[in-house]
Design a protein around this motif. Sequence first.
Motif, short mmCIF file in Angstrom:
data_model
loop_
_atom_site.label_atom_id
_atom_site.label_comp_id
_atom_site.label_asym_id
_atom_site.label_seq_id
_atom_site.Cartn_x
_atom_site.Cartn_y
_atom_site.Cartn_z
N LEU A 192 0.83 -1.28 0.01
CA LEU A 192 0.00 -0.01 -0.01
C LEU A 192 0.97 1.17 0.00
CD1 LEU A 192 -2.62 1.57 0.40
CD2 LEU A 192 -2.45 1.13 2.68
N ALA A 193 1.83 1.31 0.72
CA ALA A 193 2.93 2.32 0.97
C ALA A 193 3.25 2.80 -0.62
CB ALA A 193 4.05 2.10 1.91
N HIS A 194 3.73 1.53 -1.35
CA HIS A 194 4.26 1.92 -2.79
C HIS A 194 3.29 2.29 -3.63
CE1 HIS A 194 8.28 0.09 -2.49
NE2 HIS A 194 7.87 -0.81 -1.94
N GLU A 195 2.05 1.85 -3.27
CA GLU A 195 0.94 2.35 -4.15
C GLU A 195 0.43 3.77 -3.81
OE1 GLU A 195 -2.52 -0.06 -3.46
OE2 GLU A 195 -1.65 -2.08 -4.06
N LEU A 196 0.64 4.22 -2.66
CA LEU A 196 0.27 5.64 -2.26
C LEU A 196 1.42 6.43 -2.83
CD1 LEU A 196 -1.15 5.35 1.13
CD2 LEU A 196 -2.43 5.50 -0.90
N THR A 197 2.60 6.09 -2.64
CA THR A 197 3.88 6.95 -3.29
C THR A 197 3.67 7.10 -4.47
OG1 THR A 197 5.16 6.03 -1.33
CG2 THR A 197 6.33 7.08 -3.10
N ASP A 198 3.27 6.23 -5.36
CA ASP A 198 3.51 6.23 -6.70
C ASP A 198 2.08 7.40 -7.13
OD1 ASP A 198 5.28 4.69 -7.14
OD2 ASP A 198 4.01 2.77 -7.41
N ALA A 199 0.93 7.09 -6.49
CA ALA A 199 -0.08 7.81 -6.67
C ALA A 199 -0.01 9.53 -6.50
CB ALA A 199 -1.51 7.48 -6.04
N VAL A 200 0.56 9.59 -5.40
CA VAL A 200 0.87 11.19 -5.13
C VAL A 200 2.16 11.75 -6.03
CG1 VAL A 200 1.50 12.64 -3.04
CG2 VAL A 200 0.10 10.78 -2.72
N SER A 201 3.09 11.04 -6.32
CA SER A 201 4.19 11.43 -7.03
C SER A 201 3.69 11.68 -8.60
CB SER A 201 5.25 10.46 -7.02
OG SER A 201 4.81 9.30 -7.69
N VAL A 202 2.80 10.94 -8.90
CA VAL A 202 2.35 11.24 -10.51
C VAL A 202 1.53 12.41 -10.44
CG1 VAL A 202 0.78 10.26 -11.97
CG2 VAL A 202 2.33 8.73 -10.99
N GLU A 203 0.73 12.43 -9.36
CA GLU A 203 -0.18 13.89 -9.20
C GLU A 203 0.67 15.02 -9.01
OE1 GLU A 203 -3.37 14.34 -9.99
OE2 GLU A 203 -3.86 12.10 -10.42
N THR A 204 1.52 14.96 -8.17
CA THR A 204 2.23 16.47 -7.74
C THR A 204 3.55 16.30 -8.49
OG1 THR A 204 3.40 15.10 -6.09
CG2 THR A 204 1.22 16.01 -5.58
N ARG A 205 4.15 15.65 -9.35
CA ARG A 205 5.28 15.29 -9.85
C ARG A 205 6.46 15.77 -8.87
NH1 ARG A 205 3.96 17.66 -15.71
NH2 ARG A 205 2.57 16.22 -16.40
N CYS A 206 6.52 15.45 -7.58
CA CYS A 206 7.40 15.79 -6.70
C CYS A 206 7.96 14.50 -6.05
CB CYS A 206 6.77 16.61 -5.57
SG CYS A 206 6.18 18.26 -5.90
N ARG A 207 9.02 14.50 -5.37
CA ARG A 207 9.73 13.31 -4.61
C ARG A 207 8.84 13.09 -3.36
NH1 ARG A 207 14.65 11.24 -2.57
NH2 ARG A 207 13.91 9.32 -1.74
N ILE A 208 8.30 11.87 -3.43
CA ILE A 208 7.32 11.52 -2.04
C ILE A 208 8.17 10.49 -1.75
CG2 ILE A 208 5.13 10.70 -1.72
CD1 ILE A 208 4.89 13.49 -2.78
N ARG A 209 8.02 10.33 -0.36
CA ARG A 209 8.41 9.22 0.57
C ARG A 209 7.43 9.01 1.34
NH1 ARG A 209 13.13 10.06 3.92
NH2 ARG A 209 12.26 11.83 4.45
N THR A 210 7.47 7.53 1.55
CA THR A 210 6.34 7.06 2.50
C THR A 210 7.04 6.01 3.56
OG1 THR A 210 4.65 7.06 1.11
CG2 THR A 210 3.95 5.67 2.77
N SER A 211 6.76 6.25 4.96
CA SER A 211 7.27 5.13 5.84
C SER A 211 6.18 4.60 6.67
CB SER A 211 8.19 6.15 7.04
OG SER A 211 7.30 6.84 7.64
N CYS A 212 6.40 3.50 7.24
CA CYS A 212 5.46 2.64 7.62
C CYS A 212 6.04 2.09 9.13
CB CYS A 212 5.08 1.10 7.24
SG CYS A 212 4.67 1.47 5.52
N GLY A 213 5.11 2.32 10.16
CA GLY A 213 5.11 2.01 11.60
C GLY A 213 5.01 0.39 11.64
N LYS A 250 18.91 7.44 1.43
CA LYS A 250 18.24 8.50 0.60
C LYS A 250 17.44 8.03 -0.55
CE LYS A 250 21.57 11.93 2.49
NZ LYS A 250 22.65 12.92 2.01
N GLU A 251 18.04 6.84 -1.05
CA GLU A 251 17.64 6.29 -2.50
C GLU A 251 16.19 5.62 -2.29
OE1 GLU A 251 19.40 2.79 -0.60
OE2 GLU A 251 19.94 4.98 -0.89
N LYS A 252 15.90 5.59 -1.20
CA LYS A 252 14.56 4.85 -1.10
C LYS A 252 13.31 5.84 -0.88
CE LYS A 252 15.98 0.45 1.12
NZ LYS A 252 15.73 -0.69 2.07
N ASN A 253 12.30 5.31 -1.80
CA ASN A 253 11.13 6.20 -1.62
C ASN A 253 9.96 5.48 -0.30
OD1 ASN A 253 11.80 7.82 -3.43
ND2 ASN A 253 11.20 6.63 -5.04
#
Length: 360
Positions: A197-218, A246-249
């Motif tokens: 899910l974190a990968h899906e949300l990262t991709d969705a937000v980055s496509v819409e905003t065209r910004c570097r998006i990072r997502t973390s999970c506890g 730094k290379e991980k989204n």
Amino acid sequence: MVSNRLLQDCLEDFHSIMRLNMALYDRNCTCVAGEEEKVPELDIFHTFCNSAADMQALGTRYLFKVGAQEPTYILSVSGDSKDIYPMGQLAVKQLERILEMGYSREDRNQFIHNLLLDNLLPVDIVSYAKQMHIGPEFRWAVLLVEGTGCEAFDIQNILKNALSGRTSDFIAPMEENCVVVVRRLEEQEGEKEMEELAHELTDAVSVETRCRIRTSCGTIALSLKEVSRSYKEAKMALEVAAIFYKEKNVITYEELGIGRLIYQLPIPLCEMFLKEVFGDYNPSSLDEEILTTVYQFMENDLNLSETSRQLFVHRNTLVYRLEKLQKTIGLDIRKFEDAMIFKIAMMVSDYMKYLRERQL
């Protein structure tokens, strides 16, 4: 929250339709809406509140509990109609729906916000959860979505669209460029599903905003009381990843490894360790070519032949670079122990550099 004025209007409507006298009491036997000529006796009222029964008949009067599990209110219904019992049940169901709807999305988000920030006592968590009909048996996952060059408002709207079918999820901004997602897990969902899910949300937000998006999970919270802990883990994962990975989204708390250990070390201990390894030499002045060679050498398990092949250099050139580093800092990277010391020391150096930049 539902106001007493709204409850009063509801009971007046019930009275005009059903022709029954109704009054709504809190658990202290204080009338909050409606009215009736005779208030229930305190002993009978408290006995009913503490009993397992949902209804009690007192002649021509019926007492009903309003609220799932532990009742929020007691509804008193009296009159001459033979249908007083089913009508009372109907009124209870309508009141419960009104109470549930009365806790707006803003109320729920405020509750979760205070929960994440440890602004609630354990007894308050249980109380609010019951009022908002949030069951104690659920498991929860906390994800933090952070954007570089975009605002939390934009991220939040995109996440709401991406999770539009999930009415039980909570999405709220925590900082100017960071949004938290508190997800109620289904029985079959676990850590693997949350990482996906974190990968899906990262991709969705980055496509819409065209910004570097990072997502973390506890790690997964087994109850609402553990949600704050999971949030702190997700927040730490973002910070640690910004220093060491730094290379991980997408990063999970359990993947932090030695980076998490270094992040929690006291600064004096870090400075002492760097002094022992490098002496007066500044590790940030190491040649970029040397660093690239060393890191590639480590990734290949200290294999000279494979590293020289991947870097497109002669084996002797590779050995020369490693020996040059040995002369500079006194560590022979071809030895496993020295290689580990160098790797940890460089991570500590990156951590110290991060702290200095954050203070500027």
